[in-house]
Design a protein around this motif. Structure first.
Motif, short mmCIF file in Angstrom:
data_model
loop_
_atom_site.label_atom_id
_atom_site.label_comp_id
_atom_site.label_asym_id
_atom_site.label_seq_id
_atom_site.Cartn_x
_atom_site.Cartn_y
_atom_site.Cartn_z
N HIS A 196 0.83 -1.21 0.00
CA HIS A 196 0.00 0.00 0.00
C HIS A 196 0.86 1.26 0.00
O HIS A 196 0.67 2.17 -0.81
CB HIS A 196 -0.92 -0.02 1.22
CG HIS A 196 -1.61 1.28 1.48
ND1 HIS A 196 -2.75 1.66 0.83
CD2 HIS A 196 -1.28 2.30 2.31
CE1 HIS A 196 -3.11 2.86 1.25
NE2 HIS A 196 -2.24 3.26 2.16
N ARG A 228 -3.00 -0.82 -3.45
CA ARG A 228 -3.48 0.07 -2.39
C ARG A 228 -4.38 -0.56 -1.34
O ARG A 228 -4.27 -0.23 -0.17
CB ARG A 228 -4.15 1.29 -3.02
CG ARG A 228 -3.13 2.15 -3.78
CD ARG A 228 -3.73 3.38 -4.44
NE ARG A 228 -4.70 3.05 -5.46
CZ ARG A 228 -5.98 3.42 -5.44
NH1 ARG A 228 -6.45 4.15 -4.47
NH2 ARG A 228 -6.79 3.07 -6.41
N GLY A 235 2.39 2.03 -3.18
CA GLY A 235 1.45 2.27 -4.28
C GLY A 235 1.30 1.12 -5.25
O GLY A 235 0.63 1.23 -6.26
N CYS A 269 -7.64 -4.12 -7.01
CA CYS A 269 -7.67 -2.66 -6.86
C CYS A 269 -8.13 -2.07 -8.18
O CYS A 269 -7.51 -2.29 -9.22
CB CYS A 269 -6.29 -2.13 -6.50
SG CYS A 269 -6.24 -0.33 -6.31
#
Length: 165
Positions: free
Chosen positions: A21, A27, A24, A34
């Protein structure tokens, strides 16, 4: 963000979902997909959450999201393409968007890392369809194929009569 990320390389490892997360790469702290129907799928995590997943290295049959009991890990209801994660993978298929693939050590796959999580590069969604899952409920599955990435020591994929050819 769809596609590659600056300063993230194929084979890079992360100790936790939080680290994924923070970088990036993926996330959500729990969800395996995602993205949204509007944007497409940014990333997926293959970590053994669904019994119907199949991992062949450069090809992954990824079971969509939904219908699973969080306590027992069993499928207790049909999945739907209206689920935001599943819809995101359909958009990626229709638009040809690449999807970042992360493998987790929790997976039963021989291609999974020994610990933590590993970014395994960009894959494309080449097809999708529904099938009766091992727990007796409808699941949506997405065939993802590596896009010009090393196979992490995988043996060559043999052509089979798989339902997603």
């Amino acid at each position: 963000m769809i596609g590659e990320l600056p300063d993230i390389v194929v084979g890079q490892t992360f100790p936790s979902r939080r680290a994924l997360h923070d970088a990036g790469v993926h996330r959500p702290l729990q969800a395996g997909i995602c993205g949204t129907k509007q944007t497409g799928a940014e990333s997926i995590v293959v970590s053994g959450g669904y019994k119907d997943d199949e991992d062949y290295g450069a090809v992954i049959i990824y079971t969509g999201h939904g219908g699973r009991d969080p306590e027992t890990q069993k499928q207790i209801a049909n999945q739907s393409l209206t689920d935001p994660g599943n819809a995101a993978l359909v958009t990626s298929y229709l638009e040809g968007f690449p999807v970042r693939v992360v493998r987790g050590a929790q997976s039963r796959s021989p291609y999974a890392p020994a610990e933590g999580y590993r970014y395994d590069g960009l894959f494309s969604v080449s097809s999708f369809g529904s099938t009766m899952g091992v727990d007796g409920f409808l699941v949506w599955q997405f065939r993802l194929e590596a896009k010009n990435q090393p196979e992490q020591g995988a043996t060559p994929i043999q052509k089979t009569t798989h339902r997603f050819q």
